[in-house]
Design a protein around this motif. Structure first.
Motif, PDB file in Angstrom:
ATOM      1  N   ARG A  25      34.061 -66.071   4.834  1.00  0.00           N
ATOM      2  CA  ARG A  25      32.578 -66.611   5.841  1.00  0.00           C
ATOM      3  C   ARG A  25      32.385 -65.581   7.445  1.00  0.00           C
ATOM      4  O   ARG A  25      31.674 -64.880   6.975  1.00  0.00           O
ATOM      5  CB  ARG A  25      32.737 -67.515   6.046  1.00  0.00           C
ATOM      6  CG  ARG A  25      32.611 -69.203   4.730  1.00  0.00           C
ATOM      7  CD  ARG A  25      33.027 -70.273   5.740  1.00  0.00           C
ATOM      8  NE  ARG A  25      33.221 -70.854   4.104  1.00  0.00           N
ATOM      9  CZ  ARG A  25      33.279 -72.216   3.663  1.00  0.00           C
ATOM     10  NH1 ARG A  25      34.321 -71.687   4.437  1.00  0.00           N
ATOM     11  NH2 ARG A  25      33.662 -72.243   2.455  1.00  0.00           N
ATOM     12  N   LYS A  26      33.988 -64.852   7.016  1.00  0.00           N
ATOM     13  CA  LYS A  26      33.677 -64.186   8.503  1.00  0.00           C
ATOM     14  C   LYS A  26      33.375 -63.229   7.880  1.00  0.00           C
ATOM     15  O   LYS A  26      32.467 -62.423   8.376  1.00  0.00           O
ATOM     16  CB  LYS A  26      35.538 -63.554   8.963  1.00  0.00           C
ATOM     17  CG  LYS A  26      36.111 -65.063  10.155  1.00  0.00           C
ATOM     18  CD  LYS A  26      37.321 -65.060  10.103  1.00  0.00           C
ATOM     19  CE  LYS A  26      37.935 -66.288  11.015  1.00  0.00           C
ATOM     20  NZ  LYS A  26      38.722 -66.409  11.391  1.00  0.00           N
TER      21      LYS A  26
ATOM     22  N   VAL B  86      30.639 -62.774   5.968  1.00  0.00           N
ATOM     23  CA  VAL B  86      29.606 -62.461   5.363  1.00  0.00           C
ATOM     24  C   VAL B  86      28.342 -62.328   6.879  1.00  0.00           C
ATOM     25  O   VAL B  86      27.708 -61.774   6.850  1.00  0.00           O
ATOM     26  CB  VAL B  86      29.353 -63.887   4.565  1.00  0.00           C
ATOM     27  CG1 VAL B  86      28.212 -64.679   4.499  1.00  0.00           C
ATOM     28  CG2 VAL B  86      29.813 -63.678   3.448  1.00  0.00           C
ATOM     29  N   THR B  87      29.139 -63.327   7.948  1.00  0.00           N
ATOM     30  CA  THR B  87      28.843 -62.835   8.918  1.00  0.00           C
ATOM     31  C   THR B  87      29.050 -61.791  10.385  1.00  0.00           C
ATOM     32  O   THR B  87      28.102 -61.684  10.763  1.00  0.00           O
ATOM     33  CB  THR B  87      29.107 -64.075  10.241  1.00  0.00           C
ATOM     34  OG1 THR B  87      30.247 -64.231  10.465  1.00  0.00           O
ATOM     35  CG2 THR B  87      28.795 -65.211   9.454  1.00  0.00           C
TER      36      THR B  87
END
Length: 107
Positions: free
Chosen positions: A102-103, A105-106
C-alpha cells in the motif's frame, strides 16, 4: 510449512560466551587451563567470553566434548532451529506485506 530459523552471528557469539563463562565458573578453571583444553590462546578465550570473537570449529567441538553440561547454550542454537509459524504469525506477515505494498502504491 516449516521454516529454518538459522542463528545469526550475534546469537552464536552469545551462546559461545555463555558456555565459556559457565566453564570458567568451575572451581579452579582459569583461562589458561581452558585455552589448553580447547587448543587456543588465552586471548581467544577472553575475546570469545566477551562476545568479541568466535572460537574455531575445532574449539567449539572440544568445548562441547569436554564440557557438555556447560555447553547447553551452544546446543540450543540448533535444537530450536526449526520453527513452524502459527496462523497468527502468518497473518501478521501478510498484513505487513500488504502495508508495504500500500505504501509503494501511494508513492
Amino acid at each position: 510449512m516449516i521454516y529454518l530459523a538459522a542463528p545469526d552471528r550475534q546469537m552464536s557469539l552469545r551462546a559461545v560466551s555463555l558456555a565459556l563463562l559457565k566453564v570458567r565458573a568451575i572451581d579452579g578453571m582459569t583461562c589458561a587451563k581452558l585455552g589448553e583444553a580447547l587448543a587456543c590462546s588465552v586471548d581467544t578465550i577472553r575475546r570469545a567470553s566477551n562476545e568479541e570473537a568466535l572460537l574455531s570449529f575445532d574449539g567449539i567441538a572440544r568445548l562441547l566434548y569436554f564440557f557438555p553440561e556447560q555447553s547447553s547454550p551452544i546446543r540450543e542454537l540448533w535444537e530450536r532451529a526449526i520453527v513452524a509459524p502459527t496462523a497468527a504469525d502468518r497473518l501478521e506477515r501478510i498484513e505487513r506485506d500488504l502495508d508495504a505494498i500500500r505504501k509503494e502504491v501511494t508513492l
